[in-house]
Structures are given as C-alpha cells and as structure tokens.
Design an enzyme around this catalytic site. Structure first.
Site, PDB file in Angstrom:
ATOM      1  CG  ASP A 103      16.388  36.489  22.631  1.00  0.00           C
ATOM      2  OD1 ASP A 103      15.720  35.475  22.916  1.00  0.00           O
ATOM      3  OD2 ASP A 103      15.999  37.638  22.894  1.00  0.00           O
TER       4      ASP A 103
HETATM    5  C1  BGC Z   1      13.067  36.585  24.589  1.00  0.00           C
HETATM    6  C2  BGC Z   1      14.078  36.179  25.638  1.00  0.00           C
HETATM    7  C3  BGC Z   1      13.666  34.855  26.256  1.00  0.00           C
HETATM    8  C4  BGC Z   1      13.549  33.825  25.147  1.00  0.00           C
HETATM    9  C5  BGC Z   1      13.203  32.446  25.647  1.00  0.00           C
HETATM   10  C6  BGC Z   1      12.793  35.480  23.601  1.00  0.00           C
HETATM   11  O1  BGC Z   1      11.678  35.799  22.825  1.00  0.00           O
HETATM   12  O2  BGC Z   1      13.533  37.733  23.910  1.00  0.00           O
HETATM   13  O3  BGC Z   1      14.179  37.181  26.623  1.00  0.00           O
HETATM   14  O4  BGC Z   1      14.598  34.479  27.219  1.00  0.00           O
HETATM   15  O5  BGC Z   1      12.556  34.256  24.248  1.00  0.00           O
HETATM   16  O6  BGC Z   1      11.906  32.379  26.068  1.00  0.00           O
END
Ligand code: BGC
Length: 744
Positions: A287
């Site tokens: 993540d």
């Molecule tokens: C989220 C993810 C997301 C990523 C990219 C993170 O804050 O938890 O689910 O894919 O950002 O935007």
C-alpha cells in the site's frame, strides 16, 4: 486480409510495434524470446529476468505516486514525462527489452480520480462494492470488473488497484463501502469474478488490503491481533478463494500490522501463507506508504508503491546496498522482478497495451444502473406501502440532498462521474486524509427521478434541516420519502452507528406526521434506526453510484423488483458488537494502537448466532414485492455436502430471489456458515431447481499445526434460508471425513 484488418486495430498495431513485430519480427523474437506469447508466462518471465541488469530489476520493484511532490528537503520532484499525471502509481518499464511501464489507478468503484487530480477525467461511477456484494451475483461482479478494466485500458492504464475485500468486522469501518461484506464465501466469489472481468480486458487486477485492514483509525500503526485459525477461516479464506478463482496479477498488502508484524513485512502472511501454501504466482505490492524497511523484501514484499510517502525509497539505494552486502540475495530480487513480469505476461499486457480512446459512457451507464437496481435492499415494507403508485397526487421528498444527487464514499476510490458535475460539500476536519473530507454527490437526483416516475404528482422538497419543517412538509402528502445520508471515507471510522446531523429526529418527526413514510438510506455501513417501529418502509441504497437516483425511484415505484440482500448485518445497538466502543477513537495520530479481534472467525452473522443476539436486520435479509418458497430439498453427503432444492415464485409479480444455504451443524457441533447462494430471476408461478456443492473448507476447521483443513466424519445439516436468521427447511447427510492440506 483478416490479418490486415487485425493490424488496423490500434491496440494490436501498437503492441506489434512495441515488440518489433513489423520488421524482422522473427529475428526480434529470437533475440527477445520472452515476447513470444506462445510461451507460458512463467517461462517468459524467467527469460526476461535473465536478460535484465540489476538496475533494470531494481527499476521494476519500486514506483511513485504519479503526482508532483516534494522530496524530504522540500524540493519539487518533477514527474517522469511518461507517467499519467494525477494517477495513483507509475513504474517505468524496460524499453530495451520491450517491457511496458505500469500505469496504475485506483478502481474499486470505477476508474478513480480522487480530488479531480486529472482535471475533467470522468469515468463511470459504479455503486459501492458493498452494493455490488448485495446483488449476490458473480456475473454482475464480472461485469463491473470488466467495465472498469475496459475504461482503464482506454485511459492508458494497465494495473487496477481495485479489489478491496477485507471482511466487515466493524460496521463503523470507514472503508466498508469499498469492500464486499462480512462473509468469506460471498466476498471471495465476488472478488474472484471481478478480477476475472478486469483481467479479461488485459488489465492487471489487485486484491487488497492483505490482510485484516478492518478498521481505519490509526491504520498506519494499528496492530490487528487475531488467532491464526480464526484468521484462516475468515479473512484469509476470502482472499484464498479470490486468488484461486481470479488469479489476480497483484495482491496489495495492508498498512496495519497483523499480530505484531507490518502486513507488508509479514513473513507469515506473504511468504508462508500467500506464496508457499497457496502457490500464489503474482506479485505483492505495498500500500502507499506501507513499507518499513528493506527487510520487507525478505519477508515477501515484491514492490514498493507510492515511494514518496516512505522516509526512504527502500527498494532503491537501500536494496542495492543490501544486495551488495548479500543481506538480500540476488535470487530474491530476481524473484521480485519475475513475479511482476509473470503477471504482465499472464494478463496479456504486452500484446494488448492500453490505448487512449473514446469510451462508451452511455452504454456503461446502463451497467451502473443495472447493478444499482439489483443491489438496493428493501429492509422493511409493512402494510405493502411499497411499491408506490405512479398515480400518487402529493409526495413530500425530504433531506439527503435528494434534489442534487446521491452520496458517494470518499478517499482514493473516488470517481468523477461521467454523467455530469458532482456536487461537492466540504466537510473539513483533520487527519491523514483531510484533503478527502468533502461529500460528493453524483448527479442523479432522486427528486427528479421520483418526479419522472409520478409525473402528475405535486412534489415538494424539504432539505430536512429542521424536524418541524420536515414534519409540516410531510403532513399533507400521500407519502413522505426521507433520504438519510452518512458520509464515510478512507482513513476514518465512524465513531458510532447513528445517522449524523440530527437526521434521526427528522425521520421521527416525519413518521409521526405521516404514517406513509419511506426512509431511503445512503450510507456505507449499517446504521441504527431508533424510529423503525414508526416507519413502514426502509430501503438501504448504500452509495448507489451515478445512476443511483434513477435506481432508487425504480425500486420505490416497482419498475425494478427489490432484489438486493444484506452482505452485512445491521445490529440493534453498538453494545451487540464484539467491540461496543470504537477502538482507539481519539488516539493521537501515529500512536501505537492495537485491536484484538477476539471474535476470530465469528465474523458478522456468526457472531450474532453464536451469542444468541438477534440483529436488527440479518445478513442475507432483503424483501421483494413478490414471494418465494423453497421445496423438494435434498442433501447429499460423502466427501462434501451437496444440496438440491426448488425455488418457486409464489407471488403475483416477476422478481429475483437469492436463496442461501447455511451449514447449521457440523459433526454434531452447532454452527452457522453460508456455504452457497444463487440469484434467480423468476416469473410469477415459475420454479427453478438449484444445485449447490459446498467448498469443503466451509464445512471444517483450519488446523494451523497440521497446515490443513479438517472436516471430521459425521452428520452435517444444511438449511435453506432467506437470511442468516430466517432459515427454512433443510436436510442432513453424513460426511466420510477428510483432511485437505492447504499447500497447493
Ligand atoms: C489506499 C489504497 C490505494 C492507494 C493508492 C492508499 O491510501 O489505502 O487502497 O490503492 O492509496 O491510491
């Protein structure tokens, strides 16, 4: 001639150009054998890695957020020209070898464009994933995945960060709207189908957040603690099913820790369970900002995403240094690169590169409407208040900004709808995602859709700000429809289960003023309903997407039979939850917090059943304007359980039912577990025979020491139900008993 026709297709032509097919193709292919699509993806990936320099491999295993950011010294870091500015992620390719760059976008509910970072880049805003789960229809999940994949492909993306599927353990979790409910079989089957839909468009799909990202409060430091067997039989089982049915190219590890180790550096989760036991062949991406050191590579992480958010780009210079010191073996870097390449080849990203072109938003809007109509849940309909008659004379519509549109959930999954400008209402507040604290209403006004459905009615709209005014507006109407909203978003949990901003008082006042009151909820979670006894009809419309207003009116007036079923239990009170108070509410940002998920595998309806607690509305519940009956039930045993039964529409209207089959006792042990479901459309009087076979893992327990599923010999009972607490007749059968090793 057919070949020439094929060559005129832009995608194929671009692909052939990229791999050097147009001239001297045989030589090119011999020189770059990994581009030979007739070879299996594993061989292609191995061949490509062998041809790569260490720098090229390192280049693949870390990526940026594709926004202009500042470095740790405050200097502006320009974007690489090839990146799609304002998108979630970019990883450069290796042009020398014909390896494409990765263009990543969030995509749980459509191609996301949070904060409109790519100004004007609209997409079909599908209903929330929770609504998709409420359809109990894997074909719709496939269609949703395919739609988002196709739009992404036509916008130049080849990786979707969709596929959110953490199980609902807390109905206050701000991201439940992005997930698929509380049951591992439902979530796993739906996620697997959505992944297939996307990857059939030659766009890599991701399932996330692995694992146990069940609360958002202080998610970056949260330690999610649980016993391993419990996790295996719940959240991990959901991922296991999704991975084996969908073969996602990527798995995104979560921000939180699981039992003390960060998910993205969790050897047990990533190396042992996902890769060794399940035989997962794709890659694990982090993540955004979830990497904590170069060691994460040893613990199973293959790619660092959103690297600007980390204190160091761990998988660049520090990884090189660790390789030089032999703390990370070169073979591990090879494996990281190979996994990424394998997914690229397996999904056909090289042969079918994304190409920017016009999108059929009108056609796709019909899919958004179809899903919304099928996932709205009719919770209550006393005295057959619904469906409403098109001939009503006076209708009072109240609250929820129903004049403007329908609410959507917030955070990285936010889509800018394709059918017009959304209305933004800044909410404000602090926290890691404060920029996202704006309510966004998709431009599908329920008020206007109601007016279309009842053209001769005099319709009034009251904003629902004051109970007295709302009650006065409702008093002389034939029917009062109150819209109630609760904005939920990534990065925050709701502190309670109530509707905010005094909406309960408004509903209560309206219901006292008019006995024909219908409540329409637009929320990302269950809410409490202190007014329920006074309100004859309630609809859970979730966040219904860009066609939501139309879908709500279609269900209210009976143009669509309500056929959604709850993928999530609605509790009577917070005191009935495993954790009555929201854990860690008010903890300082970044504090080392933890949650003990002591319910283990007793997630959702299993918790209520095992504790003997009656919920407000049970998992699986959902009414229809017609009636269904189940008959001729026959259960078979042997190695696993099978069931055959007939479902008949005994009412006077066409409708869709979702009969559900629950395991109620296993070798003498009482239990409750959904083992199968089937959505069926039936004309009045029509019947269908349903045959389901249980995945044996749903019948047994996980033995962590023995690394296997154990299904003891004995008698097992199944019952067909309309919900987890409306179980009809069933049958029993004997199983011979088995042990299924988890290792593939
Ligand atoms: C989220 C993810 C997301 C990523 C990219 C993170 O804050 O938890 O689910 O894919 O950002 O935007």
């Amino acid at each position: 001639m057919p070949l020439l026709d094929e060559l005129r297709k832009p995608a194929l032509a671009a692909a052939l150009l990229l791999i050097g097919f147009s001239s001297g193709n045989a030589t090119a292919r011999a020189a770059r054998p990994w581009l030979d699509a007739s070879l299996p993806p594993d061989s292609r990936a191995r061949l490509a890695v062998r041809a790569m320099t260490t720098d090229e491999k390192i280049g693949l295993v870390h990526g940026i957020m594709a926004f202009v950011t500042k470095d740790h010294e405050g200097r502006v870091v320009p974007l690489p020209p090839a990146a799609i500015a304002g998108s979630a992620g970019y990883v450069p390719g290796v042009p020398r070898l014909g390896i494409p760059a990765l263009y990543e976008t969030d995509a749980s509910l459509g191609v996301a464009n949070p904060l409109d970072l790519r100004p004007g880049d609209v997409a079909t805003a599908l209903p929330a994933s929770l609504l998709l789960a409420a359809t109990f229809d894997p074909r719709l999940a496939y269609a949703a995945g395919a739609l988002v994949g196709a739009e992404a492909h036509d916008k130049g993306f080849n990786v979707l960060l969709g596929g959110g599927m953490d199980l609902t353990r807390d109905p206050r979790n701000g991201r439940n709207f992005e997930y698929l409910g509380e049951d591992p079989w439902l979530a796993g089957v739906m996620a697997g189908a959505a992944v297939r839909g996307t990857q059939d468009q030659h766009v890599i799909s991701t399932v996330k957040h692995f694992a146990l990202n069940a609360n958002e409060t202080n998610r970056l430091t949260l330690d999610a603690r649980i016993d391993r067997e419990g996790l295996r039989e719940s959240d991990l089982l959901a991922f296991e099913i999704a991975v084996e049915r969908g073969h996602p190219g990527a798995v995104m590890c979560a921000y939180n820790k699981v039992n003390g180790a960060y998910s993205c550096g969790n050897d047990w989760l990533l190396n042992e369970v996902l890769k060794r036991e399940w035989g997962y062949r794709g890659w694990v991406m982090s993540d955004w900002g979830a990497v904590h050191g170069v060691d994460d590579a040893l613990h199973g992480l293959d790619q660092e995403s959103g690297q600007q958010l980390d204190p160091e780009v761990w998988f660049d210079a520090p990884l090189r240094a660790a390789l030089a010191r032999r703390e990370v073996p070169e073979a591990r870097l090879d494996d990281m690169a190979e996994r990424i390449l394998r997914s690229i080849f397996a999904v056909g990203v090289v042969e079918h590169p994304p190409v920017k072109r016009a999108i059929d938003y009108r056609g796709h809007a019909a899919v958004a409407l179809d899903i919304a109509r099928k996932g709205i849940v009719l919770l209550k309909d006393a005295h057959a208040v619904l469906p409403l008659s098109a001939g009503l004379k006076r209708i009072a519509v109240i609250g929820g900004h129903a004049n403007l549109g329908v609410l959507s959930g917030g955070g990285s999954s936010q889509v800018m709808p394709s059918n017009g400008a959304p209305t933004r209402i800044p909410v404000g507040g602090t926290g890691t995602m404060e920029a996202f604290r704006t309510e966004l209403y998709d431009p599908s006004s329920p008020l206007r859709a109601i007016q279309r459905a009842a053209p001769s009615a005099a319709i009034t709209y009251d904003p629902g700000a004051y109970p007295e005014a709302a009650a006065a507006a409702a008093a002389h109407a034939d029917v009062a429809i109150v819209f109630a909203t609760r904005h939920e978003l990534e990065g925050y949990d709701s502190p309670g289960l109530e509707l905010p901003y005094g909406q309960d008082a408004v509903i209560d006042a309206v219901a006292r003023a008019n006995p024909h009151t219908v409540v329409v909820l637009e929320t990302g979670n269950p809410v409490l309903m202190p007014w329920l006894d006074r309100v004859p009809a309630v609809l859970a419309a979730w966040y219904p997407g860009q066609a939501g207003g139309q879908a709500i009116a279609d269900v209210l007036f009976g143009a669509a039979d309500p056929s959604g079923r709850l993928p999530i239990t609605f509790p009577r009170a917070a005191s009935d939850l495993p954790r009555p108070a929201l854990p860690n509410l008010g903890s300082a940002l970044g504090a080392a917090v933890s949650i003990d998920y002591t319910e283990g595998a007793d997630v959702g309806y299993r918790w209520y059943a095992h504790r003997g607690i009656r919920p407000l509305f049970a998992f699986g519940h959902g009414l229809s304007y017609t009636r269904f009956e189940y008959d001729h039930i026959h259960v078979t045993g042997g190695k696993t359980l099978g069931i055959r039964f007939e479902v008949r529409n005994t009412g006077g209207r066409a409708g869709a039912d979702v009969p559900q089959v629950y395991l109620t006792s296993a070798a003498g042990r009482p239990t409750l577990r959904l083992i199968g479901f089937q959505r069926v459309d039936l004309a009045p009087g029509a019947a269908r025979e349903i045959t389901l076979t249980a995945d044996p893992r749903l019948l047994g327990r996980f033995d962590e020491a023995g690394k296997s599923w154990v299904i003891p010999a004995g008698t097992y009972s199944l019952r067909v139900g309309e919900s987890a607490d409306e179980l009809m007749s069933g049958g029993e059968a004997a199983l011979t008993g088995s042990r299924i090793p988890v290792t593939r």
